[in-house]
Write a protein that holds these residues in place. Structure first.
Motif, PDB file in Angstrom:
ATOM      1  N   TYR A 197       0.826  -1.207   0.000  1.00 51.69           N
ATOM      2  CA  TYR A 197       0.000   0.000   0.000  1.00 51.69           C
ATOM      3  C   TYR A 197       0.864   1.262   0.000  1.00 51.69           C
ATOM      4  O   TYR A 197       0.542   2.248  -0.674  1.00 51.69           O
ATOM      5  CB  TYR A 197      -0.928  -0.003   1.211  1.00 51.69           C
ATOM      6  N   LEU A 198       1.954   1.254   0.750  1.00 51.01           N
ATOM      7  CA  LEU A 198       2.843   2.409   0.762  1.00 51.01           C
ATOM      8  C   LEU A 198       3.443   2.664  -0.615  1.00 51.01           C
ATOM      9  O   LEU A 198       3.560   3.809  -1.053  1.00 51.01           O
ATOM     10  CB  LEU A 198       3.955   2.210   1.793  1.00 51.01           C
ATOM     11  N   LEU A 199       3.825   1.611  -1.308  1.00 47.71           N
ATOM     12  CA  LEU A 199       4.446   1.756  -2.621  1.00 47.71           C
ATOM     13  C   LEU A 199       3.449   2.193  -3.686  1.00 47.71           C
ATOM     14  O   LEU A 199       3.809   2.909  -4.624  1.00 47.71           O
ATOM     15  CB  LEU A 199       5.099   0.440  -3.038  1.00 47.71           C
ATOM     16  N   ALA A 212       3.436   8.354  -3.421  1.00 51.39           N
ATOM     17  CA  ALA A 212       3.841   6.979  -3.715  1.00 51.39           C
ATOM     18  C   ALA A 212       4.897   6.916  -4.806  1.00 51.39           C
ATOM     19  O   ALA A 212       4.886   7.720  -5.745  1.00 51.39           O
ATOM     20  CB  ALA A 212       2.621   6.162  -4.141  1.00 51.39           C
ATOM     21  N   PRO A 213       5.809   5.946  -4.748  1.00 56.18           N
ATOM     22  CA  PRO A 213       6.715   5.708  -5.864  1.00 56.18           C
ATOM     23  C   PRO A 213       5.977   5.421  -7.169  1.00 56.18           C
ATOM     24  O   PRO A 213       6.452   5.794  -8.245  1.00 56.18           O
ATOM     25  CB  PRO A 213       7.533   4.497  -5.401  1.00 56.18           C
ATOM     26  N   MET A 214       4.813   4.766  -7.078  1.00 57.02           N
ATOM     27  CA  MET A 214       4.050   4.484  -8.290  1.00 57.02           C
ATOM     28  C   MET A 214       3.606   5.771  -8.978  1.00 57.02           C
ATOM     29  O   MET A 214       3.557   5.843 -10.215  1.00 57.02           O
ATOM     30  CB  MET A 214       2.834   3.623  -7.955  1.00 57.02           C
ATOM     31  N   HIS A 223       5.470  13.573   1.441  1.00 61.45           N
ATOM     32  CA  HIS A 223       4.782  14.296   0.379  1.00 61.45           C
ATOM     33  C   HIS A 223       5.044  15.782   0.596  1.00 61.45           C
ATOM     34  O   HIS A 223       4.657  16.340   1.637  1.00 61.45           O
ATOM     35  CB  HIS A 223       3.276  14.013   0.428  1.00 61.45           C
ATOM     36  N   PRO A 224       5.674  16.457  -0.353  1.00 60.03           N
ATOM     37  CA  PRO A 224       6.022  17.867  -0.132  1.00 60.03           C
ATOM     38  C   PRO A 224       4.835  18.819  -0.155  1.00 60.03           C
ATOM     39  O   PRO A 224       4.967  19.957   0.280  1.00 60.03           O
ATOM     40  CB  PRO A 224       6.983  18.163  -1.289  1.00 60.03           C
ATOM     41  N   LEU A 225       3.681  18.369  -0.659  1.00 59.36           N
ATOM     42  CA  LEU A 225       2.549  19.273  -0.840  1.00 59.36           C
ATOM     43  C   LEU A 225       1.310  18.868  -0.054  1.00 59.36           C
ATOM     44  O   LEU A 225       0.240  19.412  -0.300  1.00 59.36           O
ATOM     45  CB  LEU A 225       2.194  19.361  -2.334  1.00 59.36           C
TER      46      LEU A 225
END
Length: 405
Positions: free
Chosen positions: A122-124, A203-205, A194-196
Motif C-alpha cells: 500500500y505504501l508503494l 507513492a513511488p508508483m 509528500h512535499p505538498l
C-alpha cells in the motif's frame, strides 16, 4: 499511427478519461483542468499535462498492468515481510511479549509476513498505509490493514488530521486521530513523504506513472506488430492497364481476404497470391519508429529507479551500475528494503507499545536473517571479534544484539 503519436496521446496530448465522465460534476477542477471519474488533468505551459490517477486506476494500470512495476512492488514488499522482527526494551532483546505474539498472528486470515507485505504494498502504490487495532474488550486482539482508497483523512483547523473515515459501500466508520476517552488511536497511519500534503503520502508508483504509460504503450505497439504478421504494414498498389480503379465490391472482397487470411501471428510468412494489376509494396519502419524498443527499456529503468530496485535484479539490459548481482542485491536491501521495513516496524513498535502499556519498546528487524547481507555480516563479525578493547556486551550491541541476561 506511429509510436510517437500513440505515446503523445497517452502522455499528455489532451485529457485522458480513465473512466466515465462524472454526471453532474464540475467541468473544470481549475482553469484548464477537466475533471473525470478517476482522473483529472493537471495542465502546464504549452497545454501539456499529466494525469493524476486515483488509487484504483494506478493499481490497475501500474501494479496489475505492468510487469516491471508489479515485480518491483512484489520484490520490496516480500523482502520486507520475510525479515523477522526483533523486540528490544532498554537495549535488551525480548523473546516473549504480547506484541510479538500479536504480530505472529495479527488476525485470523494473515500471518506477520502477509500483513507487512500488505502494508508495504500500500505504501508503494498509494504512499499511505492504514492499520486498524481491533480491541473489542479494550485490549488489542487483532490487526487489520485497510485499503487506502477507502480511508479519508479529515483535517482540523491546524491542517493536521483530526480524524479518519473508513468507507465500504454505504458503511462509514470514524476513527479519532488521537484516540477517544483517554485511549490511544485505534488507527495507525503510515505515509511516505509528500512535499505538498499534510494528510497524504506520495507513492513511488505516482512518480513512475509516466514511465509506466510509456512502457505499456511500447508493449501495445509490439503486440500490434505481432498481430500484423510481426512486420510493419504495407500497401497494395493497383495498376490496371486501362487506368480504371477497383470497384467497391472488389475492394471489399480484397480487404476481407487480407484480414481473414493474412493477419495475425499464425499467418506470418504465408505467401500472398495477387490478381492481375496488384503489386505489394512493403513499408519499412523508420529509425525513429524502430527506437521504441530502447524507449521501452529506458522506461523500465525509470520505473525501477522510482521504486529503488536495481535494474540488474529485474533483468533490464543496458544497466552496468553494479559490478555483479550480489552487489546489486546488497544495495537493494540497504537502500530500499531496510529503510521501508525500518519505518514500518518503528511506527508499529511505538504504537503497539502504547496500547500494551509499555512505552519503552523498540521494534526492529533481525539483520542476521537477511541472506543478501551475509557478506557484510561476516566482515562485521570479523572486525568486532578482533576488537579486544570491547566488552562482550559492547560487542553484542555493535552487531545488533541486546545485552546478555
Amino acid at each position: 499511427m506511429g509510436l510517437a503519436t500513440r505515446l503523445a496521446s497517452l502522455l499528455g496530448a489532451g485529457p485522458i478519461p480513465l473512466g466515465r465522465k462524472v454526471a453532474g460534476a464540475r467541468e473544470e477542477k481549475s482553469a484548464g483542468a477537466p475533471l473525470y471519474g478517476g482522473a483529472f488533468l493537471l495542465t502546464g505551459p504549452g497545454g501539456e499535462g499529466r494525469v493524476a490517477r486515483s488509487f484504483e486506476a494506478m493499481a490497475r494500470t501500474g501494479f496489475m498492468g505492468n510487469p516491471v512495476a508489479y515485480r518491483c512492488v512484489r520484490m520490496i514488499s516480500q523482502a520486507a515481510g520475510a525479515i523477522p522482527p526483533v523486540l528490544l526494551k532498554e537495549g535488551r532483546e525480548l523473546s516473549d511479549h504480547p506484541v510479538l505474539r500479536l504480530l505472529a498472528r495479527p488476525n485470523a486470515g494473515e500471518d506477520r509476513a502477509s500483513l507487512v507485505e500488505t502494508l508495504c504494498g500500500y505504501l508503494l502504490l498509494s504512499g499511505d498505509a492504514y492499520l486498524e487495532a481491533a480491541a473489542p474488550d479494550g485490549a488489542v486482539a487483532a490487526l487489520y490493514g485497510l485499503r487506502p482508497d477507502r480511508v479519508r483523512a479529515i483535517a482540523g483547523r491546524d491542517g493536521w488530521p483530526e480524524a479518519y473515515e473508513y468507507r465500504v459501500g454505504s458503511s462509514v466508520r470514524r476513527f479519532s486521530a488521537e484516540g477517544d476517552d483517554g485511549r490511544l488511536a485505534q488507527l495507525l497511519h503510515l505515509r511516505l513523504f509528500h512535499p505538498l500534503s499534510d494528510q497524504q503520502g506520495f507513492a513511488p508508483m505516482a512518480a513512475a506513472a509516466a514511465a509506466v504509460d510509456l512502457h505499456n504503450a511500447a508493449a501495445d505497439w509490439n503486440a500490434a506488430l505481432l498481430k500484423n504478421s510481426a512486420r510493419p504494414s504495407g500497401a497494395l498498389v493497383y495498376q490496371p492497364a486501362d487506368g480504371a480503379n477497383l470497384s467497391p465490391e472488389q475492394f471489399d472482397r480484397l480487404k476481407a481476404e487480407l484480414e481473414t487470411g493474412y493477419a495475425g501471428a499464425g499467418a506470418a510468412g504465408r505467401p500472398m497470391l495477387l490478381e492481375g494489376g496488384l503489386d505489394w509494396k512493403a513499408m519499412a519502419l523508420s529509425p525513429k519508429d524502430m527506437d521504441f524498443m530502447e524507449a521501452r527499456h529506458g522506461a523500465a529503468r525509470d520505473i525501477a529507479l522510482a521504486f529503488g530496485v536495481p535494474p540488474m535484479l529485474l533483468g533490464i539490459p543496458g544497466d552496468l551500475t553494479y559490478a555483479n548481482y550480489a552487489e546489486a542485491n546488497r544495495a537493494f536491501y540497504r537502500l530500499t528494503v531496510l529503510p521501508m521495513i525500518g519505518r514500518v516496524m518503528g511506527a508499529l513498535g511505538t504504537w503497539l507499545g502504547g496500547h500494551f502499556g509499555d512505552d519503552g519498546l523498540e521494534l526492529g528487524v533481525d539483520l542476521d536473517a537477511v541472506e543478501g547481507l551475509s557478506v557484510e555480516r561476516e566482515a562485521l563479525w570479523a572486525r568486532i571479534a578482533g576488537a579486544d578493547f570491547l566488552t562482550r556486551d559492547e560487542k553484542r550491541l555493535a552487531v545488533g544484539y541486546g545485552r546478555e541476561g
